[in-house]
Design an enzyme around this catalytic site. Structure first.
Site, PDB file in Angstrom:
ATOM      1  N   GLY A 179       3.781  -6.011   3.724  1.00  0.00           N
ATOM      2  CA  GLY A 179       2.513  -5.646   4.338  1.00  0.00           C
ATOM      3  C   GLY A 179       2.522  -5.912   5.823  1.00  0.00           C
ATOM      4  O   GLY A 179       3.566  -5.884   6.482  1.00  0.00           O
TER       5      GLY A 179
ATOM      6  N   SER B 299       0.815  -1.216   0.000  1.00  0.00           N
ATOM      7  CA  SER B 299       0.000   0.000   0.000  1.00  0.00           C
ATOM      8  C   SER B 299       0.846   1.262   0.000  1.00  0.00           C
ATOM      9  O   SER B 299       0.523   2.238  -0.681  1.00  0.00           O
ATOM     10  CB  SER B 299      -0.923   0.005   1.221  1.00  0.00           C
ATOM     11  OG  SER B 299      -0.164   0.049   2.423  1.00  0.00           O
TER      12      SER B 299
ATOM     13  N   CYS C 230       8.017   1.588   6.235  1.00  0.00           N
ATOM     14  CA  CYS C 230       8.355   0.421   7.055  1.00  0.00           C
ATOM     15  C   CYS C 230       9.584   0.680   7.904  1.00  0.00           C
ATOM     16  O   CYS C 230       9.847  -0.053   8.861  1.00  0.00           O
ATOM     17  CB  CYS C 230       8.554  -0.808   6.169  1.00  0.00           C
ATOM     18  SG  CYS C 230       9.482  -0.471   4.675  1.00  0.00           S
TER      19      CYS C 230
ATOM     20  N   GLU D 129       8.042  -9.078   4.120  1.00  0.00           N
ATOM     21  CA  GLU D 129       8.448  -7.977   4.992  1.00  0.00           C
ATOM     22  C   GLU D 129       7.195  -7.533   5.728  1.00  0.00           C
ATOM     23  O   GLU D 129       6.198  -7.200   5.098  1.00  0.00           O
ATOM     24  CB  GLU D 129       9.034  -6.832   4.178  1.00  0.00           C
ATOM     25  CG  GLU D 129       9.506  -5.683   5.030  1.00  0.00           C
ATOM     26  CD  GLU D 129       9.523  -4.381   4.273  1.00  0.00           C
ATOM     27  OE1 GLU D 129       9.027  -3.379   4.827  1.00  0.00           O
ATOM     28  OE2 GLU D 129      10.004  -4.361   3.124  1.00  0.00           O
TER      29      GLU D 129
END
Length: 526
Positions: free
Chosen positions: A240, A159, A301, A264
């Site tokens: 995600g 996303s 992230c 991940e």
């Protein structure tokens, strides 16, 4: 900009047997965009996987140079996507145009990086042990090893990076470089973006004569599991949530033929602020830390979700500086309503915890994310409290104060696996706290000195991975050329005549490759 059909990409053709699912949405306004997408049926999932399997024997047998030509062509097509494309991505994700333009360059750049890797040839990992017919008591046969692609790879779009970690992102680039056709599960948050990128890949495949089925993409909910369970799929790339990644890992492990999932998933990326650094530049550190936490609405992230310092008047003043800066930060629009909802749920867990104090940030309201700062008791880290280990995906960080150097080590030992860790210090700090590097090596994939982790360079040396739950397999990376290793496996040839060997292992191989001959590295033009 070409017309957006909303049809699945299967074997070089478009397919729309399923029902129309929800339209694409403007992330800022919630308005439905005029694009509808067809849910992939299970029969279409099957066809997509079989199309990839059908392309595999032809695609993997192509020369590395030919595959490099394909990747370069993809990069050229991505670069040619114009301002109208950028505007569409901005509408679907609420990300600014400058960010999308930069991400487009990163996405095409990593395609060219893997193309250059293919031309170098060292990805083969060629190893040669020549025959020793006179060896006693037994002769040694001629043994030669190189690596081939695993087979069709399922890739799940992310996303937060609609280009660099999605349809043509790092998982797709590294799988294609390895000789593996792909089936992409388009992310529901930017389906129109995914379609235009997929069209670019198909154009590149047509221009370079790639086999039909080298690239496939499907839309819809509930199809990811069917894709992972399909017997033609040989590996999975995913970026995600921990929940989603773990579900895919469990599915893959229970197949009749288990396959690897390179996921991940979750990271809080601790930042350790050492005493001498605070003495010298506390204000700069506070400002740079705050900027890193709120950059891109915290939707990275590598967002620094934990700040650790030693108890002192200087650290207390530093925390107050950060609180003031965080309180002044404006609310931002997140990628989609689901991301905003998850952010709110994460904040509620922190607010409800008796050993966590809220230091700064307005209450959540409306459709934007408010930056927040919390302070937690160090015992939560030392004792492994799950609330502090969970990533809150958004513009939030948690401060932890430790009593001394021994408690700092104990707190870091309590951390789960992470993508990154950052040490902020001066020369004297690095001498006094010299044990930190060895400790953090066991916890993370990338250690930074005097920098912040929001920013991942795409190059040979980068590691964007780490111990679980940062990733499902700490031996790999999803960024950088080492990412190709995830989709390769070794094959050994014994006593093969030179004429029957793969080109990479022939005595007259024209590629400049890294070879191990009798256990010794030898870089040469063969």
């Amino acid at each position: 900009m070409t017309q957006i059909l909303g049809h699945n990409f299967i074997g070089g053709q478009r397919a729309a047997a399923g029902t129309i699912i929800v339209k694409s949405v403007d992330a800022s306004t919630g308005e439905h965009l005029p694009y509808s997408f067809h849910q992939a049926t299970f029969e279409e999932v099957d066809r997509a996987a079989l199309a990839a399997a059908g392309a595999y024997p032809v695609y993997r047998s192509l020369s590395a140079a030919k595959r490099a030509e394909f990747l370069d062509a993809i990069a050229d097509e991505l670069d040619a996507l114009g301002d109208d494309f950028v505007a569409l991505v901005c509408r679907e994700t609420a990300l600014p145009a400058a960010r999308i333009q930069g991400e487009r360059g990163r996405t095409s750049g990593q395609m060219r990086l893997f193309a250059n890797l293919l031309r170098r040839g060292d990805f083969y990992g060629a190893r040669i042990d020549q025959a020793l017919p006179e060896r006693k008591p037994l002769p040694r046969p001629d043994l030669r090893q190189y690596r081939i692609g695993l087979g069709p790879v399922a890739v799940f779009g992310a996303s937060n990076f609609p280009l660099a970690f999605s349809t043509a992102g790092g998982d797709t680039a590294s799988a294609l470089a390895a000789g593996c056709p792909v089936v992409v599960k388009a992310h529901s948050g930017h389906m129109a973006t995914a379609e235009l990128v997929a069209e670019a890949i198909i154009r590149a495949a047509d221009k370079t004569g790639m086999p039909a089925g080298v690239f496939n993409m499907i839309y819809g909910g509930g199809v990811g599991g069917a894709l992972v369970k399909h017997p033609a799929i040989q590996a999975v790339g995913f970026t995600g949530s921990l929940k989603g990644g773990r579900a895919l890992c469990d599915m893959a492990a229970t197949r009749p033929q288990p396959i690897p999932v390179f996921a991940e998933m979750s990271s809080i990326n601790p930042v350790i602020v050492l005493p001498q650094a605070l003495e010298v530049r506390a204000e700069t550190i506070a400002r740079d830390l705050t900027a890193s936490v709120v950059q891109g609405c915290g939707q990275f992230c590598t967002n620094p979700g934990l700040v650790i310092g030693l108890r002192s008047p200087q650290f207390s003043a530093f925390v107050q500086q950060v609180a003031g800066l965080m309180g002044d930060q404006p609310a931002q629009t997140m990628l989609n309503a689901g991301t905003l909802s998850s952010y709110g749920q994460g904040l509620q867990k922190l607010l409800a915890h008796p050993d966590i104090e809220h230091l700064a940030g307005s209450a959540q309201q409306g459709n934007q994310a408010q930056p927040q700062l919390f302070k937690a008791d160090v015992s939560l880290l030392i004792n492994g409290d799950e609330v502090l280990q969970e990533e809150v995906f958004g513009p939030t960080t948690v401060v932890v104060e430790v009593a001394d150097q021994a408690q700092l080590s104990a707190a870091l030992n309590g951390l789960h696996g992470q993508l990154t860790a950052t040490i902020i210090g001066e020369s004297a700090d690095f001498v006094q706290f010299g044990e930190l590097t060895a400790l953090l090596e066991q916890k993370v994939g990338r250690i930074l000195l005097n920098g912040f982790p929001t920013g991942v360079e795409v190059c040979d040396s980068m590691v964007h991975g780490g111990p679980y739950p940062a990733t499902s397999d700490a031996r790999g990376t999803s960024v950088g050329t080492l990412a190709i290793d995830r989709f390769l496996r070794p094959v050994c040839f014994q006593n093969y005549p030179d004429s029957l060997l793969p080109d990479a292992l022939k005595n007259a191989n024209p590629l400049r490759i890294q070879r191990l001959v009798d256990g010794q590295p030898s870089r040469e033009v063969l």
